[in-house]
Motif scaffolding. Structure first.
Motif, PDB file in Angstrom:
ATOM      1  N   LEU A   1       0.814  -1.219   0.000  1.00 35.66           N
ATOM      2  CA  LEU A   1       0.000   0.000   0.000  1.00 35.66           C
ATOM      3  C   LEU A   1       0.845   1.266   0.000  1.00 35.66           C
ATOM      4  N   CYS A   2       1.922   1.264   0.786  1.00 37.11           N
ATOM      5  CA  CYS A   2       2.811   2.424   0.797  1.00 37.11           C
ATOM      6  C   CYS A   2       4.204   1.996   1.246  1.00 37.11           C
ATOM      7  N   GLY A   3       5.164   2.784   0.838  1.00 36.96           N
ATOM      8  CA  GLY A   3       6.545   2.514   1.188  1.00 36.96           C
ATOM      9  C   GLY A   3       7.251   1.600   0.192  1.00 36.96           C
ATOM     10  N   ARG A   4       8.466   1.260   0.550  1.00 36.43           N
ATOM     11  CA  ARG A   4       9.304   0.362  -0.242  1.00 36.43           C
ATOM     12  C   ARG A   4       9.902  -0.672   0.700  1.00 36.43           C
ATOM     13  N   GLY A   5      10.185  -1.821   0.152  1.00 41.76           N
ATOM     14  CA  GLY A   5      10.785  -2.855   0.981  1.00 41.76           C
ATOM     15  C   GLY A   5      11.373  -3.964   0.150  1.00 41.76           C
ATOM     16  N   VAL A   6      11.742  -5.026   0.838  1.00 37.80           N
ATOM     17  CA  VAL A   6      12.313  -6.204   0.208  1.00 37.80           C
ATOM     18  C   VAL A   6      11.578  -7.419   0.764  1.00 37.80           C
ATOM     19  N   VAL A   7      11.139  -8.302  -0.124  1.00 38.56           N
ATOM     20  CA  VAL A   7      10.584  -9.581   0.279  1.00 38.56           C
ATOM     21  C   VAL A   7      11.659 -10.617  -0.013  1.00 38.56           C
ATOM     22  N   LEU A   8      12.065 -11.321   1.025  1.00 38.24           N
ATOM     23  CA  LEU A   8      13.070 -12.374   0.888  1.00 38.24           C
ATOM     24  C   LEU A   8      12.332 -13.708   0.938  1.00 38.24           C
ATOM     25  N   SER A   9      12.482 -14.514  -0.108  1.00 39.87           N
ATOM     26  CA  SER A   9      11.842 -15.827  -0.145  1.00 39.87           C
ATOM     27  C   SER A   9      12.711 -16.761  -0.966  1.00 39.87           C
ATOM     28  N   ASN A  10      12.911 -17.964  -0.449  1.00 35.24           N
ATOM     29  CA  ASN A  10      13.729 -18.961  -1.144  1.00 35.24           C
ATOM     30  C   ASN A  10      15.085 -18.396  -1.561  1.00 35.24           C
ATOM     31  N   LYS A  11      15.678 -17.632  -0.636  1.00 32.23           N
ATOM     32  CA  LYS A  11      17.008 -17.049  -0.825  1.00 32.23           C
ATOM     33  C   LYS A  11      17.072 -16.043  -1.964  1.00 32.23           C
ATOM     34  N   GLN A  12      15.924 -15.562  -2.423  1.00 32.20           N
ATOM     35  CA  GLN A  12      15.878 -14.515  -3.437  1.00 32.20           C
ATOM     36  C   GLN A  12      15.304 -13.256  -2.827  1.00 32.20           C
ATOM     37  N   GLU A  13      15.872 -12.093  -3.205  1.00 29.75           N
ATOM     38  CA  GLU A  13      15.363 -10.819  -2.738  1.00 29.75           C
ATOM     39  C   GLU A  13      14.583 -10.148  -3.851  1.00 29.75           C
ATOM     40  N   LEU A  14      13.387  -9.684  -3.515  1.00 26.22           N
ATOM     41  CA  LEU A  14      12.516  -9.011  -4.471  1.00 26.22           C
ATOM     42  C   LEU A  14      12.225  -7.620  -3.927  1.00 26.22           C
ATOM     43  N   SER A  15      12.698  -6.582  -4.620  1.00 24.86           N
ATOM     44  CA  SER A  15      12.404  -5.209  -4.209  1.00 24.86           C
ATOM     45  C   SER A  15      10.961  -4.890  -4.585  1.00 24.86           C
ATOM     46  N   VAL A  16      10.228  -4.303  -3.629  1.00 23.60           N
ATOM     47  CA  VAL A  16       8.817  -3.986  -3.848  1.00 23.60           C
ATOM     48  C   VAL A  16       8.532  -2.562  -3.419  1.00 23.60           C
ATOM     49  N   GLN A  17       7.451  -2.008  -3.974  1.00 26.43           N
ATOM     50  CA  GLN A  17       7.029  -0.652  -3.626  1.00 26.43           C
ATOM     51  C   GLN A  17       5.517  -0.556  -3.733  1.00 26.43           C
ATOM     52  N   ALA A  18       4.978   0.577  -3.295  1.00 27.18           N
ATOM     53  CA  ALA A  18       3.537   0.790  -3.325  1.00 27.18           C
ATOM     54  C   ALA A  18       2.977   0.446  -4.704  1.00 27.18           C
ATOM     55  N   GLY A  19       1.894  -0.334  -4.705  1.00 25.77           N
ATOM     56  CA  GLY A  19       1.249  -0.755  -5.943  1.00 25.77           C
ATOM     57  C   GLY A  19       1.617  -2.154  -6.391  1.00 25.77           C
ATOM     58  N   ASP A  20       2.696  -2.710  -5.835  1.00 25.25           N
ATOM     59  CA  ASP A  20       3.130  -4.047  -6.242  1.00 25.25           C
ATOM     60  C   ASP A  20       2.295  -5.129  -5.566  1.00 25.25           C
ATOM     61  N   TRP A  21       2.210  -6.261  -6.245  1.00 22.11           N
ATOM     62  CA  TRP A  21       1.584  -7.488  -5.736  1.00 22.11           C
ATOM     63  C   TRP A  21       2.665  -8.557  -5.645  1.00 22.11           C
ATOM     64  N   VAL A  22       2.671  -9.342  -4.572  1.00 20.89           N
ATOM     65  CA  VAL A  22       3.654 -10.411  -4.390  1.00 20.89           C
ATOM     66  C   VAL A  22       2.904 -11.694  -4.035  1.00 20.89           C
ATOM     67  N   LEU A  23       3.231 -12.788  -4.721  1.00 19.69           N
ATOM     68  CA  LEU A  23       2.631 -14.084  -4.450  1.00 19.69           C
ATOM     69  C   LEU A  23       3.640 -14.951  -3.712  1.00 19.69           C
ATOM     70  N   ILE A  24       3.231 -15.478  -2.544  1.00 16.87           N
ATOM     71  CA  ILE A  24       4.065 -16.375  -1.753  1.00 16.87           C
ATOM     72  C   ILE A  24       3.396 -17.751  -1.775  1.00 16.87           C
ATOM     73  N   GLU A  25       4.109 -18.741  -2.242  1.00 14.45           N
ATOM     74  CA  GLU A  25       3.577 -20.106  -2.326  1.00 14.45           C
ATOM     75  C   GLU A  25       3.479 -20.734  -0.926  1.00 14.45           C
ATOM     76  N   PRO A  26       2.608 -21.716  -0.750  1.00 18.37           N
ATOM     77  CA  PRO A  26       2.501 -22.386   0.550  1.00 18.37           C
ATOM     78  C   PRO A  26       3.849 -22.949   1.005  1.00 18.37           C
ATOM     79  N   ASN A  27       4.113 -22.830   2.293  1.00 23.51           N
ATOM     80  CA  ASN A  27       5.298 -23.369   2.960  1.00 23.51           C
ATOM     81  C   ASN A  27       6.623 -22.732   2.540  1.00 23.51           C
ATOM     82  N   ALA A  28       6.576 -21.640   1.788  1.00 24.96           N
ATOM     83  CA  ALA A  28       7.809 -20.943   1.400  1.00 24.96           C
ATOM     84  C   ALA A  28       8.239 -20.030   2.551  1.00 24.96           C
ATOM     85  N   LYS A  29       9.449 -20.221   3.035  1.00 25.08           N
ATOM     86  CA  LYS A  29       9.961 -19.329   4.070  1.00 25.08           C
ATOM     87  C   LYS A  29      10.118 -17.943   3.461  1.00 25.08           C
TER      88      LYS A  29
END
Length: 108
Positions: free
Chosen positions: A62-90
């Motif tokens: 919704l607002c701000g910027r950040g990083v989603v870390l999943s499966n040892k990959q970093e994904l930079s995200v910002q307001a407006g982005d959608w991120v899909l996390i699969e079941p059981n993914a750390k």
């Protein structure tokens, strides 16, 4: 057909230093509803705990910027982005910026 109604966000609760979340009324994980909806915030320079859920999770920034870390990959995200996390993914959400990171999480 039922009439529409307004739902409230439960008062936010701190889940770790600088991270809080509030569930939409009646849609908390484990409530028996077919979907869970949370609003969460991550303060500047804070991060959520690394964790996994047995469900699919969709995050809308919704607002701000950040990083989603999943499966040892970093994904930079910002307001407006959608991120899909699969079941059981750390995964973890980090706010490396200077403004509050706020997002909605929908899981099923």
């Amino acid at each position: 057909m039922s009439n529409p109604r307004l739902l409230a966000i439960e008062p936010p609760e701190s889940i770790s230093k600088g991270v809080s979340l509030g569930a939409v009324e009646g849609l908390r994980p484990g409530s028996g509803a077919p979907v869970a909806v949370l609003e969460f915030t991550v303060e500047p320079h804070a991060s959520s705990e690394m964790g996994a859920n047995p469900v699919t999770e969709l995050i809308r920034v919704l607002c701000g910027r950040g990083v989603v870390l999943s499966n040892k990959q970093e994904l930079s995200v910002q307001a407006g982005d959608w991120v899909l996390i699969e079941p059981n993914a750390k995964h973890q959400v980090r706010n490396e910026g200077t403004e509050i990171f706020r997002a909605l999480s929908v899981s099923w």
